[in-house]
Design a protein around this motif. Structure first.
Motif, PDB file in Angstrom:
ATOM      1  N   ASN A 362       0.662  -1.373   0.101  1.00 35.61           N
ATOM      2  CA  ASN A 362      -0.082   0.154  -0.008  1.00 35.61           C
ATOM      3  C   ASN A 362       0.860   1.330  -0.030  1.00 35.61           C
ATOM      4  O   ASN A 362       1.560   1.384   0.968  1.00 35.61           O
ATOM      5  N   PRO A 363       1.096   1.789  -1.166  1.00 33.99           N
ATOM      6  CA  PRO A 363       0.340   1.549  -2.555  1.00 33.99           C
ATOM      7  C   PRO A 363       1.065   0.575  -3.020  1.00 33.99           C
ATOM      8  O   PRO A 363       2.188  -0.020  -2.620  1.00 33.99           O
ATOM      9  N   ILE A 364       0.792   0.097  -4.271  1.00 30.86           N
ATOM     10  CA  ILE A 364       1.121  -1.258  -5.119  1.00 30.86           C
ATOM     11  C   ILE A 364       2.115  -0.459  -5.997  1.00 30.86           C
ATOM     12  O   ILE A 364       1.923   0.351  -7.011  1.00 30.86           O
ATOM     13  N   PRO A 365       3.342  -0.938  -5.973  1.00 32.06           N
ATOM     14  CA  PRO A 365       4.507  -0.759  -7.163  1.00 32.06           C
ATOM     15  C   PRO A 365       4.235  -1.501  -8.336  1.00 32.06           C
ATOM     16  O   PRO A 365       3.880  -2.520  -8.260  1.00 32.06           O
ATOM     17  N   CYS A 366       3.894  -0.657  -9.365  1.00 27.97           N
ATOM     18  CA  CYS A 366       3.755  -1.391 -10.902  1.00 27.97           C
ATOM     19  C   CYS A 366       5.114  -1.369 -11.680  1.00 27.97           C
ATOM     20  O   CYS A 366       6.216  -0.613 -11.286  1.00 27.97           O
ATOM     21  N   GLY A 367       4.799  -2.210 -12.637  1.00 29.14           N
ATOM     22  CA  GLY A 367       6.199  -2.129 -13.739  1.00 29.14           C
ATOM     23  C   GLY A 367       6.498  -1.322 -14.375  1.00 29.14           C
ATOM     24  O   GLY A 367       7.720  -1.114 -14.623  1.00 29.14           O
ATOM     25  N   ASP A 368       5.483  -0.056 -14.525  1.00 30.66           N
ATOM     26  CA  ASP A 368       6.025   0.891 -15.204  1.00 30.66           C
ATOM     27  C   ASP A 368       6.558   2.083 -14.196  1.00 30.66           C
ATOM     28  O   ASP A 368       6.780   3.307 -14.555  1.00 30.66           O
ATOM     29  N   GLY A 369       6.733   1.872 -13.016  1.00 34.37           N
ATOM     30  CA  GLY A 369       7.228   2.441 -12.089  1.00 34.37           C
ATOM     31  C   GLY A 369       6.355   3.409 -11.354  1.00 34.37           C
ATOM     32  O   GLY A 369       6.706   4.027 -10.205  1.00 34.37           O
ATOM     33  N   ALA A 370       5.081   3.169 -11.334  1.00 32.68           N
ATOM     34  CA  ALA A 370       3.949   3.971 -10.874  1.00 32.68           C
ATOM     35  C   ALA A 370       3.570   3.302  -9.527  1.00 32.68           C
ATOM     36  O   ALA A 370       3.737   2.079  -9.321  1.00 32.68           O
ATOM     37  N   LEU A 371       3.178   4.266  -8.602  1.00 30.25           N
ATOM     38  CA  LEU A 371       2.626   3.723  -7.282  1.00 30.25           C
ATOM     39  C   LEU A 371       0.816   3.801  -7.515  1.00 30.25           C
ATOM     40  O   LEU A 371       0.581   4.937  -7.620  1.00 30.25           O
ATOM     41  N   ARG A 372       0.309   2.809  -7.144  1.00 31.12           N
ATOM     42  CA  ARG A 372      -1.179   2.810  -7.497  1.00 31.12           C
ATOM     43  C   ARG A 372      -1.961   2.292  -6.322  1.00 31.12           C
ATOM     44  O   ARG A 372      -1.532   1.332  -5.523  1.00 31.12           O
ATOM     45  N   GLU A 373      -2.968   2.834  -5.851  1.00 25.45           N
ATOM     46  CA  GLU A 373      -4.084   2.543  -4.887  1.00 25.45           C
ATOM     47  C   GLU A 373      -4.972   1.319  -5.568  1.00 25.45           C
ATOM     48  O   GLU A 373      -5.392   0.350  -4.982  1.00 25.45           O
ATOM     49  N   THR A 374      -5.136   1.379  -6.975  1.00 23.28           N
ATOM     50  CA  THR A 374      -5.721   0.330  -7.531  1.00 23.28           C
ATOM     51  C   THR A 374      -5.095  -0.357  -8.840  1.00 23.28           C
ATOM     52  O   THR A 374      -4.698   0.971  -9.563  1.00 23.28           O
ATOM     53  N   VAL A 375      -5.041  -1.485  -8.867  1.00 21.17           N
ATOM     54  CA  VAL A 375      -4.300  -1.760 -10.267  1.00 21.17           C
ATOM     55  C   VAL A 375      -5.400  -2.628 -11.033  1.00 21.17           C
ATOM     56  O   VAL A 375      -6.167  -3.315 -10.537  1.00 21.17           O
ATOM     57  N   HIS A 376      -5.460  -2.068 -12.311  1.00 20.99           N
ATOM     58  CA  HIS A 376      -6.234  -2.717 -13.103  1.00 20.99           C
ATOM     59  C   HIS A 376      -5.970  -3.855 -13.828  1.00 20.99           C
ATOM     60  O   HIS A 376      -4.555  -4.075 -13.939  1.00 20.99           O
ATOM     61  N   SER A 377      -6.788  -4.515 -14.636  1.00 17.48           N
ATOM     62  CA  SER A 377      -6.367  -5.788 -15.429  1.00 17.48           C
ATOM     63  C   SER A 377      -5.343  -5.287 -16.285  1.00 17.48           C
ATOM     64  O   SER A 377      -5.450  -4.287 -17.029  1.00 17.48           O
ATOM     65  N   CYS A 378      -4.315  -6.210 -16.618  1.00 19.10           N
ATOM     66  CA  CYS A 378      -3.157  -6.197 -17.530  1.00 19.10           C
ATOM     67  C   CYS A 378      -2.041  -5.150 -16.910  1.00 19.10           C
ATOM     68  O   CYS A 378      -1.155  -5.180 -17.551  1.00 19.10           O
ATOM     69  N   HIS A 379      -2.286  -4.448 -15.794  1.00 19.98           N
ATOM     70  CA  HIS A 379      -1.182  -3.955 -15.196  1.00 19.98           C
ATOM     71  C   HIS A 379      -0.472  -4.937 -14.336  1.00 19.98           C
ATOM     72  O   HIS A 379      -0.538  -5.859 -14.108  1.00 19.98           O
ATOM     73  N   THR A 380       1.124  -4.599 -14.511  1.00 21.08           N
ATOM     74  CA  THR A 380       2.117  -5.348 -13.992  1.00 21.08           C
ATOM     75  C   THR A 380       2.322  -4.869 -12.730  1.00 21.08           C
ATOM     76  O   THR A 380       2.645  -3.860 -12.400  1.00 21.08           O
ATOM     77  N   VAL A 381       2.320  -6.042 -11.561  1.00 24.38           N
ATOM     78  CA  VAL A 381       2.654  -5.604 -10.366  1.00 24.38           C
ATOM     79  C   VAL A 381       3.977  -6.054  -9.766  1.00 24.38           C
ATOM     80  O   VAL A 381       4.392  -7.238 -10.045  1.00 24.38           O
ATOM     81  N   MET A 382       4.799  -5.348  -9.191  1.00 21.71           N
ATOM     82  CA  MET A 382       5.959  -5.725  -8.626  1.00 21.71           C
ATOM     83  C   MET A 382       5.940  -6.162  -7.013  1.00 21.71           C
ATOM     84  O   MET A 382       5.439  -5.220  -6.076  1.00 21.71           O
ATOM     85  N   LEU A 383       6.439  -7.393  -6.549  1.00 25.22           N
ATOM     86  CA  LEU A 383       6.506  -7.785  -5.397  1.00 25.22           C
ATOM     87  C   LEU A 383       7.861  -7.536  -4.683  1.00 25.22           C
ATOM     88  O   LEU A 383       8.782  -7.715  -5.444  1.00 25.22           O
ATOM     89  N   ASP A 384       7.650  -7.541  -3.401  1.00 28.56           N
ATOM     90  CA  ASP A 384       9.065  -7.454  -2.659  1.00 28.56           C
ATOM     91  C   ASP A 384       9.737  -8.670  -2.677  1.00 28.56           C
ATOM     92  O   ASP A 384      10.875  -8.765  -2.417  1.00 28.56           O
ATOM     93  N   GLU A 385       8.752  -9.797  -2.419  1.00 27.53           N
ATOM     94  CA  GLU A 385       9.254 -11.258  -2.124  1.00 27.53           C
ATOM     95  C   GLU A 385       9.098 -12.103  -3.447  1.00 27.53           C
ATOM     96  O   GLU A 385       8.183 -11.568  -4.397  1.00 27.53           O
ATOM     97  N   SER A 386       9.963 -12.893  -3.792  1.00 24.07           N
ATOM     98  CA  SER A 386      10.083 -13.752  -4.781  1.00 24.07           C
ATOM     99  C   SER A 386       9.255 -15.022  -4.457  1.00 24.07           C
ATOM    100  O   SER A 386       9.519 -15.668  -3.275  1.00 24.07           O
ATOM    101  N   TYR A 387       8.335 -15.438  -5.516  1.00 21.02           N
ATOM    102  CA  TYR A 387       7.886 -16.762  -5.155  1.00 21.02           C
ATOM    103  C   TYR A 387       7.895 -17.553  -6.691  1.00 21.02           C
ATOM    104  O   TYR A 387       8.458 -17.175  -7.531  1.00 21.02           O
TER     105      TYR A 387
END
Length: 400
Positions: A362-387
């Protein structure tokens, strides 16, 4: 070891089916498959998918299971030749002409007789064995005792395969004319419009335009709709009976379905003792028309298996995203399939069937460098932890 055979309607779904525990995957090409509206495969995609499967010790089977007209046989043979060259492990077909043609021209590739052939006896199974087929998918209209007898009487001569999960056609072994009649789309040519699942009303001959309900729910009357098949209780019995392959239906289904269903049956085939309540809860998470054991108990369907309330799709969760190691950097990034909100808790299901909660940043870091409160379909989300591979689900209230 009994094989777990899973569907792949697209190259992406093939990767997920393999990741979540399938021993083999069946798929269709752009032509001659009974699922024309699945994503299906080009020759290049099929070759890539087969290489992936073979690198993991798994197999890939190609469905050439329409009933072709005379003028189509040359193209069927051409498509089969391409599949042969890229290393397909088996063909799946029901048409006797196609079966004999492929056995003649490609004797080193296994021939699996499709459910569309509606095999209900050991005599018929052995007939296909005499033609050179290596496996027969038994009709869904058989009881367990009948399946056991066929497996015993054909042991060592031809393998048996049984559907254990997925949608069930209203018509006998899927050989249906309703779609062709109402929509001009031939089901046995791969273009089924699923007319049996449309909404219907009753109209009396002398009252044109006056539509009367016939015991319907709030969404309408689904006169021909059948419950989905779920035979998790029968997995140990089918294995003991000598069935070679347990098959999951669903080339049109999404990754959430593949992740949930394949992982459950993988665990069961591997001998894990899963309580019925837990198994039911796991499969209730995917959209379904409620579940039935079909003809398996005694060769007869129950009074509620074909009922007017089956149009009510229920699900205990919503599929929102997935991550797969086959995509660049995907161990810590994913592409949203639905809206995702900052700070919300999502459930992760991994190939071993384990589930865990993860909280979105919160907020969500995205692949384009933006920080978002809501991520829409097709947006890339970056996680701190690897899975590793995973599906992300949002728990929802069941609607039925």
């Amino acid at each position: 070891m009994t094989e777990l055979l899973a569907p792949a309607g697209s190259p992406e779904k093939l990767r997920w089916a393999a990741a979540y525990g399938a021993d083999a995957v069946y798929f269709g090409m752009k032509d001659f498959s009974l699922r024309s509206f699945a994503g299906n495969f080009t020759p290049e995609e099929a070759e890539e998918g087969l290489k992936l499967l073979h690198s993991q010790g798994k197999k890939g089977y190609a469905a050439l299971n329409i009933y072709p007209r005379s003028f189509e046989y040359g193209k069927v043979l051409e498509t089969a030749g391409i599949l042969s060259e890229i290393g397909v492990d088996a063909f799946i077909s029901a048409d006797p002409g196609v079966i004999s043609l492929l056995i003649k021209h490609f004797p080193k590739i296994e021939m699996h007789v499709s459910t569309q052939a509606n095999t209900v006896s050991s005599q018929t199974a052995l007939f296909y064995a005499g033609l050179g087929a290596s496996r027969v998918n038994l009709a869904r209209e058989l009881s367990f005792s009948e399946i056991k007898r066929i497996a015993e009487e054909t042991k060592g001569r031809i393998e048996t395969e049984v559907f254990i999960h997925g949608s069930v056609c209203f018509s006998y072994s899927g050989r249906c004319a309703i779609s062709d009649y109402l929509a001009g789309r031939g089901a046995n040519g791969g273009k089924c419009a699923q007319s049996c699942r449309w909404q219907y009303s009753l109209c009396e001959e002398k009252r044109p335009g006056e539509y009367m309900p016939v015991f319907e729910d709030e969404r309408g009357l689904y006169l021909f709709n059948s419950r989905d098949l779920a035979l998790f209780r029968y997995v140990p019995k089918l294995i003991d009976a000598g069935v070679s392959s347990l098959k999951i239906e669903g080339r049109m289904k999404n990754i959430h379905y593949l992740a949930s269903v394949i992982s459950l049956y993988r665990r069961l085939i591997d001998g894990e003792d899963i309580p019925e309540e837990e198994a039911s809860e796991l499969i209730s998470r995917v959209p379904n028309r409620r579940y039935s054991e079909g003809f398996m108990p005694d060769g007869k369907t129950g009074p509620d298996d074909y009922s007017t309330d089956m149009g009510k799709y229920s699900a205990g969760s919503e599929f929102v995203a997935c991550g797969t190691a086959s995509v660049r950097n995907a161990l810590r990034e994913f592409t949203a399939k639905a809206n995702i909100y900052a700070g919300e808790t999502l459930e992760m299901i991994t190939p071993d069937g384990n589930r865990r909660d993860i909280v979105m940043p919160n907020p969500i870091p995205c692949g384009d460098g933006a920080l978002r409160e809501t991520v829409h379909s097709c947006h890339t989300v970056m996680l701190d932890e690897s899975y590793g591979e995973y599906a992300l689900l949002r728990r929802v209230e069941k609607n039925g």
